[in-house]
Scaffold this motif. Structure first.
Motif, PDB file in Angstrom:
ATOM      1  N   LYS A   1       0.037  -5.579 -14.619  1.00 51.63           N
ATOM      2  CA  LYS A   1      -0.779  -6.677 -14.452  1.00 51.63           C
ATOM      3  C   LYS A   1      -1.812  -6.278 -13.532  1.00 51.63           C
ATOM      4  CE  LYS A   1       2.336 -10.211 -16.412  1.00 51.63           C
ATOM      5  NZ  LYS A   1       2.969 -11.613 -15.993  1.00 51.63           N
ATOM      6  N   PHE A   2      -1.374  -5.758 -12.517  1.00 50.16           N
ATOM      7  CA  PHE A   2      -2.364  -5.629 -11.371  1.00 50.16           C
ATOM      8  C   PHE A   2      -3.296  -4.607 -11.907  1.00 50.16           C
ATOM      9  CE2 PHE A   2       0.980  -6.832  -8.151  1.00 50.16           C
ATOM     10  CZ  PHE A   2       1.146  -8.161  -8.537  1.00 50.16           C
ATOM     11  N   THR A   3      -2.872  -3.428 -12.402  1.00 50.07           N
ATOM     12  CA  THR A   3      -3.708  -2.240 -12.519  1.00 50.07           C
ATOM     13  C   THR A   3      -4.905  -2.724 -13.721  1.00 50.07           C
ATOM     14  OG1 THR A   3      -2.229  -1.462 -14.200  1.00 50.07           O
ATOM     15  CG2 THR A   3      -2.033  -0.518 -11.923  1.00 50.07           C
ATOM     16  N   ALA A   4      -4.637  -3.779 -14.474  1.00 54.50           N
ATOM     17  CA  ALA A   4      -5.728  -4.263 -15.404  1.00 54.50           C
ATOM     18  C   ALA A   4      -6.660  -4.737 -14.690  1.00 54.50           C
ATOM     19  CB  ALA A   4      -4.890  -5.077 -16.205  1.00 54.50           C
TER      20      ALA A   4
ATOM     21  N   LEU B   1       2.105   3.381  -9.062  1.00 59.10           N
ATOM     22  CA  LEU B   1       1.136   3.116 -10.216  1.00 59.10           C
ATOM     23  C   LEU B   1       0.472   4.464 -10.868  1.00 59.10           C
ATOM     24  CD1 LEU B   1      -1.016   0.508  -8.033  1.00 59.10           C
ATOM     25  CD2 LEU B   1       0.933   0.153  -9.417  1.00 59.10           C
ATOM     26  N   ARG B   2       1.274   5.445 -10.656  1.00 63.15           N
ATOM     27  CA  ARG B   2       0.926   6.950 -11.182  1.00 63.15           C
ATOM     28  C   ARG B   2       1.828   7.668 -11.819  1.00 63.15           C
ATOM     29  NH1 ARG B   2      -3.324   9.490  -8.633  1.00 63.15           N
ATOM     30  NH2 ARG B   2      -2.150  11.493  -8.610  1.00 63.15           N
ATOM     31  N   CYS B   3       2.719   6.554 -12.641  1.00 68.54           N
ATOM     32  CA  CYS B   3       3.844   7.314 -13.335  1.00 68.54           C
ATOM     33  C   CYS B   3       3.210   7.891 -14.583  1.00 68.54           C
ATOM     34  CB  CYS B   3       4.798   5.943 -13.688  1.00 68.54           C
ATOM     35  SG  CYS B   3       5.702   5.535 -12.339  1.00 68.54           S
ATOM     36  N   ASP B   4       1.926   7.756 -14.936  1.00 66.89           N
ATOM     37  CA  ASP B   4       1.652   8.196 -16.076  1.00 66.89           C
ATOM     38  C   ASP B   4       0.867   9.955 -15.639  1.00 66.89           C
ATOM     39  OD1 ASP B   4      -0.327   7.393 -14.551  1.00 66.89           O
ATOM     40  OD2 ASP B   4      -1.645   7.094 -16.328  1.00 66.89           O
ATOM     41  N   MET B   5       1.095  10.234 -14.454  1.00 65.47           N
ATOM     42  CA  MET B   5       0.411  11.259 -13.918  1.00 65.47           C
ATOM     43  C   MET B   5       1.190  12.537 -14.025  1.00 65.47           C
ATOM     44  SD  MET B   5      -2.512  10.413 -13.328  1.00 65.47           S
ATOM     45  CE  MET B   5      -3.271  11.695 -12.239  1.00 65.47           C
TER      46      MET B   5
ATOM     47  N   SER C   1       0.492  -1.222   0.148  1.00 68.54           N
ATOM     48  CA  SER C   1       0.069  -0.007   0.011  1.00 68.54           C
ATOM     49  C   SER C   1       0.918   1.338  -0.080  1.00 68.54           C
ATOM     50  CB  SER C   1      -1.093  -0.096   1.243  1.00 68.54           C
ATOM     51  OG  SER C   1      -1.791   1.040   0.995  1.00 68.54           O
ATOM     52  N   ALA C   2       0.645   2.032  -1.005  1.00 69.57           N
ATOM     53  CA  ALA C   2       1.506   3.280  -1.360  1.00 69.57           C
ATOM     54  C   ALA C   2       2.816   3.168  -1.594  1.00 69.57           C
ATOM     55  CB  ALA C   2       1.554   4.263   0.132  1.00 69.57           C
TER      56      ALA C   2
ATOM     57  N   THR D   1      -7.360  -1.594  -1.897  1.00 68.02           N
ATOM     58  CA  THR D   1      -7.656  -2.299  -3.324  1.00 68.02           C
ATOM     59  C   THR D   1      -7.081  -1.359  -4.482  1.00 68.02           C
ATOM     60  OG1 THR D   1      -9.242  -0.160  -3.556  1.00 68.02           O
ATOM     61  CG2 THR D   1     -10.244  -1.914  -2.067  1.00 68.02           C
ATOM     62  N   ILE D   2      -7.103  -2.048  -5.628  1.00 67.57           N
ATOM     63  CA  ILE D   2      -6.400  -1.500  -6.800  1.00 67.57           C
ATOM     64  C   ILE D   2      -6.833  -0.076  -7.076  1.00 67.57           C
ATOM     65  CG2 ILE D   2      -6.457  -1.605  -9.072  1.00 67.57           C
ATOM     66  CD1 ILE D   2      -4.797  -3.707  -7.853  1.00 67.57           C
ATOM     67  N   GLU D   3      -8.134   0.125  -7.109  1.00 64.88           N
ATOM     68  CA  GLU D   3      -8.549   1.666  -7.038  1.00 64.88           C
ATOM     69  C   GLU D   3      -8.053   2.593  -6.017  1.00 64.88           C
ATOM     70  OE1 GLU D   3     -12.618   4.204  -7.512  1.00 64.88           O
ATOM     71  OE2 GLU D   3     -12.717   2.276  -6.307  1.00 64.88           O
ATOM     72  N   LYS D   4      -7.654   2.153  -4.584  1.00 68.30           N
ATOM     73  CA  LYS D   4      -7.168   3.219  -3.577  1.00 68.30           C
ATOM     74  C   LYS D   4      -5.770   3.357  -4.119  1.00 68.30           C
ATOM     75  CE  LYS D   4      -8.168   4.200  -0.130  1.00 68.30           C
ATOM     76  NZ  LYS D   4      -8.728   5.762   0.268  1.00 68.30           N
ATOM     77  N   GLU D   5      -5.007   2.256  -4.343  1.00 65.57           N
ATOM     78  CA  GLU D   5      -3.604   2.282  -4.685  1.00 65.57           C
ATOM     79  C   GLU D   5      -3.385   3.299  -5.962  1.00 65.57           C
ATOM     80  OE1 GLU D   5      -1.099   1.373  -2.687  1.00 65.57           O
ATOM     81  OE2 GLU D   5      -3.018   0.895  -1.537  1.00 65.57           O
ATOM     82  N   GLN D   6      -4.371   3.228  -6.978  1.00 68.70           N
ATOM     83  CA  GLN D   6      -4.208   4.083  -8.155  1.00 68.70           C
ATOM     84  C   GLN D   6      -4.327   5.560  -7.702  1.00 68.70           C
ATOM     85  OE1 GLN D   6      -7.064   1.763 -10.956  1.00 68.70           O
ATOM     86  NE2 GLN D   6      -5.536   1.571 -11.986  1.00 68.70           N
ATOM     87  N   ASN D   7      -5.043   5.605  -6.820  1.00 66.50           N
ATOM     88  CA  ASN D   7      -5.261   7.183  -6.332  1.00 66.50           C
ATOM     89  C   ASN D   7      -4.106   7.510  -5.323  1.00 66.50           C
ATOM     90  OD1 ASN D   7      -7.971   7.572  -7.412  1.00 66.50           O
ATOM     91  ND2 ASN D   7      -8.652   6.879  -5.985  1.00 66.50           N
ATOM     92  N   ILE D   8      -3.340   6.807  -4.747  1.00 64.78           N
ATOM     93  CA  ILE D   8      -2.337   7.526  -3.601  1.00 64.78           C
ATOM     94  C   ILE D   8      -0.964   6.731  -3.821  1.00 64.78           C
ATOM     95  CG2 ILE D   8      -4.082   7.655  -2.078  1.00 64.78           C
ATOM     96  CD1 ILE D   8      -2.078   4.827  -1.454  1.00 64.78           C
TER      97      ILE D   8
END
Length: 256
Positions: free
Chosen positions: A154-157, A220-224, A134-135, A209-216
């Protein structure tokens, strides 16, 4: 149908995950047998299988003692001959049946933290070992940044509501780094407040959750743009690809 999962604490910050019903349980990455045996006794559960994600001793150290107490149960794990106790060696795309629990799990190969690392996914749950935290994400002991980047992809999919069962309570330390990368991420600030309270109450911060991780989770945010700008500034170079952002981010974290 979702899985019933319980964390068994081990060592300083490990979680051995128990997938269970009222009669049987399967454990993931039992680095220590003692808390597992005590848990099974207290909950009146019979251990029927062991799942291993990778070869590190804090994930495998309890296997032998558990097999003495529960002989002939299957031990699932990666294609690594060094883990001699494995009875069913798994590769990417394999499926395993847990008949006592009436659940099936699929296997993903996710090199990065180690080269042999696999994860188990099914029934809306991901048992990801030391690949995703997480994070944060796992340190690269054997694999390359590109391998880890591709493994995390694979996880973010997976479906956003997927529950993420990591094997270490690293959340608060990871949040400190994530805030250095994205100090203005409001979701991260709110998550830190929640996580601090969880730990004060001696409760786990997992599963995520995957959603939580994509937010924080910066990994998982290297496209931001916020992450790209922050990492480029730290590296003092303009980074243009997600892969190079990830590699620089992992190096930053290693020296944070």
């Amino acid at each position: 149908m979702s899985l019933d999962v319980h964390p068994i604490s081990a060592f300083e910050d490990n979680y051995i995950w128990s997938i269970h019903n009222q009669q049987y349980c399967v454990v993931v990455d039992p680095g220590d047998a003692t808390p597992v045996i005590e848990y099974c006794k207290d909950e009146q559960l019979t251990l029927v299988a062991i799942l291993i994600t990778h070869h590190h001793s804090d994930h495998t150290g309890g296997i032998d003692t558990l097999l003495q107490s529960y002989p002939d149960i299957p031990v699932y794990g990666p294609q690594n001959p060094k883990i001699q106790q494995i009875t069913q060696r798994l590769k990417d795309g394999d499926h395993i049946e847990l008949p006592h629990l009436k659940h099936n799990l699929s296997v993903m190969e996710v090199p990065g933290h180690t080269l042999d690392h696999i994860t188990y996914y099914g029934e809306g749950s991901l048992f990801c070992g030391d690949t995703l935290f997480s994070a944060g994400c796992g340190r690269l002991f054997e694999g390359t940044p590109l391998q880890m980047f591709q493994s995390l992809a694979k996880f973010t999919a997976l479906p956003r509501e997927t529950k993420v069962f990591c094997t270490h309570e690293y959340t608060l330390a990871n949040i400190k780094f994530a805030k250095a990368v994205e100090p203005d991420n409001q979701a991260l600030v709110e998550y830190e407040n929640w996580a601090v309270q969880q730990r004060i109450n001696n409760l786990p911060t997992l599963p995520s959750t995957i959603e939580k991780e994509q937010n924080i989770n910066p990994f998982l945010r290297c496209d931001m743009n916020t992450v790209i700008t922050s990492v480029s500034k730290h590296k003092e170079a303009l980074l243009t690809s997600e892969e190079t952002v990830f590699a620089s981010l992992r190096h930053w974290k290693d020296n944070f």
